[in-house]
Design an enzyme around this catalytic site. Sequence first.
Site, mmCIF file in Angstrom:
data_model
loop_
_atom_site.group_PDB
_atom_site.id
_atom_site.type_symbol
_atom_site.label_atom_id
_atom_site.label_comp_id
_atom_site.label_asym_id
_atom_site.label_seq_id
_atom_site.Cartn_x
_atom_site.Cartn_y
_atom_site.Cartn_z
ATOM 1 N N LYS A 16 -4.013 -2.037 -9.572
ATOM 2 C CA LYS A 16 -4.563 -0.946 -8.765
ATOM 3 C C LYS A 16 -3.448 -0.233 -8.007
ATOM 4 O O LYS A 16 -3.349 0.993 -8.018
ATOM 5 C CB LYS A 16 -5.568 -1.532 -7.769
ATOM 6 C CG LYS A 16 -6.225 -0.501 -6.883
ATOM 7 C CD LYS A 16 -6.982 -1.143 -5.710
ATOM 8 C CE LYS A 16 -7.944 -2.229 -6.121
ATOM 9 N NZ LYS A 16 -8.861 -2.614 -5.017
ATOM 10 N N LYS A 56 -3.262 -10.464 -1.738
ATOM 11 C CA LYS A 56 -4.584 -10.537 -1.112
ATOM 12 C C LYS A 56 -4.628 -11.808 -0.286
ATOM 13 O O LYS A 56 -3.897 -12.762 -0.579
ATOM 14 C CB LYS A 56 -5.669 -10.589 -2.201
ATOM 15 C CG LYS A 56 -7.028 -10.168 -1.734
ATOM 16 C CD LYS A 56 -7.226 -8.662 -1.813
ATOM 17 C CE LYS A 56 -8.541 -8.247 -1.198
ATOM 18 N NZ LYS A 56 -8.853 -6.831 -1.487
ATOM 19 N N SER A 87 -3.681 3.484 2.580
ATOM 20 C CA SER A 87 -2.855 2.505 3.303
ATOM 21 C C SER A 87 -1.380 2.798 3.040
ATOM 22 O O SER A 87 -0.541 2.689 3.947
ATOM 23 C CB SER A 87 -3.165 1.086 2.830
ATOM 24 O OG SER A 87 -4.316 0.584 3.461
ATOM 25 N N ASP A 125 -10.648 -5.994 4.266
ATOM 26 C CA ASP A 125 -11.513 -6.138 3.083
ATOM 27 C C ASP A 125 -12.850 -6.615 3.672
ATOM 28 O O ASP A 125 -13.120 -6.367 4.858
ATOM 29 C CB ASP A 125 -10.904 -7.139 2.083
ATOM 30 C CG ASP A 125 -11.656 -7.191 0.753
ATOM 31 O OD1 ASP A 125 -11.505 -6.262 -0.053
ATOM 32 O OD2 ASP A 125 -12.421 -8.151 0.521
ATOM 33 N N GLN A 131 -5.290 -6.281 -7.661
ATOM 34 C CA GLN A 131 -4.557 -5.404 -6.735
ATOM 35 C C GLN A 131 -3.207 -4.966 -7.320
ATOM 36 O O GLN A 131 -2.748 -3.855 -7.066
ATOM 37 C CB GLN A 131 -4.335 -6.165 -5.417
ATOM 38 C CG GLN A 131 -4.015 -5.287 -4.231
ATOM 39 C CD GLN A 131 -5.238 -4.627 -3.618
ATOM 40 O OE1 GLN A 131 -6.263 -5.261 -3.436
ATOM 41 N NE2 GLN A 131 -5.134 -3.350 -3.306
ATOM 42 N N LYS A 163 0.938 -5.883 -1.103
ATOM 43 C CA LYS A 163 0.013 -5.039 -0.337
ATOM 44 C C LYS A 163 -1.404 -5.340 -0.796
ATOM 45 O O LYS A 163 -1.676 -5.360 -2.002
ATOM 46 C CB LYS A 163 0.341 -3.556 -0.599
ATOM 47 C CG LYS A 163 -0.557 -2.593 0.160
ATOM 48 C CD LYS A 163 -0.030 -2.330 1.561
ATOM 49 C CE LYS A 163 -1.046 -1.682 2.478
ATOM 50 N NZ LYS A 163 -1.930 -2.677 3.171
ATOM 51 N N ASN A 195 -18.008 -0.783 5.057
ATOM 52 C CA ASN A 195 -17.051 0.329 5.070
ATOM 53 C C ASN A 195 -17.126 1.190 3.810
ATOM 54 O O ASN A 195 -17.269 2.410 3.891
ATOM 55 C CB ASN A 195 -15.630 -0.248 5.245
ATOM 56 C CG ASN A 195 -14.573 0.818 5.075
ATOM 57 O OD1 ASN A 195 -14.080 1.038 3.986
ATOM 58 N ND2 ASN A 195 -14.254 1.510 6.148
#
Length: 446
Positions: free
Chosen positions: A114, A126, A378, A166, A111, A90, A240
Amino acid sequence: MKQYVEQVVRTVEARDPGQAEFLQAVKEVLYTLIPALEAHPEFRDNGILERLVEPERQIMFRVPWEDDQGRVHVNRGYRIEFNSAIGPYKGGLRFHPSVTPSILRFLGFEQVFKNALTTLPMGGGKGGADFDPKGKSDREVMRFCQSFMTELFRHIGPDTDVPAGDIGVGGREIGYMFGQYKRLTNEFTGVLTGKGLGWGGSLIRPEATGYGSVFFAEEMLKTRGESFAGKTCAVSGSGNVAQYTVEKLHQLGAKVVSLSDSNGTVYDKDGFDEEKLDFVKELKNRRRGRIKEYADKYGAEYHGDLRPWDIPCDCAFPSATQNEITAADAETLIKNGCRLVCEGANMPSTPEAIDLFLANKVLYAPGKASNAGGVATSGLEMSQNSMRLSWGRDEVEDRLHQIMIKIHQTCADTAEEYGQPGNYMMGANISGFIRVAKAMLDQGLV
Ligand SMILES: NC(=O)C1=CN([C@@H]2O[C@H](COP(=O)(O)OP(=O)(O)OC[C@H]3O[C@@H](n4cnc5c(N)ncnc54)[C@H](OP(=O)(O)O)[C@@H]3O)[C@@H](O)[C@H]2O)C=CC1
Ligand SMILES: O=C(O)CCC(=O)C(=O)O
């Protein structure tokens, strides 16, 4: 144990020469893990670090597309499927000319930890391309996204790998990619997150990274008995993450005085209010213009050579890109009285800047903890897709808020347990690592 870590770092250096960003991320994480590795020698005995620094799979592919004049262009697409110990891969897709394997591997590596911190069942990955959406028409972006997905679709799936946005990938791009995935597979599934609200997206996903970052910072301030009321904040970027960081800070009573893009910085001494922020959203999300237009409209200062970190502030929210706060920037921030740095972007502070923050007792939140609200939401979008239902706005925001409070608590508790209270970087790295390492041990040598 330090020697073991050094040996793994040397292996990465030798195997991936020239991948500066990836090496930076690996070093930052691995050296903070030493106390955890001492407490858990089984991780070393089972080669957990050696396996963690090597992605499970890396996909690289050609993306041919045609511009509006009929000219053919070829970009390079990637998906780095880094680690699936605790769930499907993810993580976002980045479309930016600076994209290289090193950038995507640093992002994929970060990631993994995280996503573990969110406590949701998501592995890390990613991807992206060295495509520049700037200056392209909607049709050109659509043709690029369709071509990108025409290869990527065979590698992803709702239980395999779930990409999202992203830098350079927002609602428009996710829409074009989702449409192409559906066309190729004849399936309507939650294969991407950040989808439109009318077709499987989750409320609050657009807001989640920025809001989450502010929720995390709010918890840090509380440890010193403070709140955002009356604080002056500097924010970088105007995409964003930056937009919704400003929105939440404003709601909580702070004054945000800066935004930026890759051309320059806006300094608005009066602060961004709701109306000004609506202008920024329209400018950046629809007209796709430059932030200078904001200064022209509102009479704010605009400087091509000024950095948000030159502006005196109580709190800084780097929300643009990696390595945007250098040691010199950190010195300026500290000299001007900044007491909190909360990373909305991934790895925006250089190692030297982080050392300065820690040495000067600045409350410093590493991105993998403070910007985890985006991927956490997400995860909530995936849950809603699996259940075939949609939660209301308040429910999703409340879940996001609770997740951020919990991540903060976990980082703070872990830092204290391992002897460095207040070191959120160490707390985040160790707690994310332990969750992944234990899952890897349980699943044998894979
Ligand atoms: N979107 C999400 O949910 C999440 C994003 N992040 C991280 O947050 C950061 C921002 O992402 P996001 O807001 O989604 O991206 P956007 O594409 O929406 O906005 C990126 C912003 O950063 C600026 N920027 C990008 N590259 C550079 C550069 N090399 N130098 C200066 N400014 C730059 C852009 O300016 P310009 O328009 O001029 O390029 C733009 O203002 C990234 O580090 C991303 O990895 C982290 C977690 C989740
Ligand atoms: O929402 C996601 O899956 C990923 C968000 C992201 O790319 C990130 O956390 O850096």
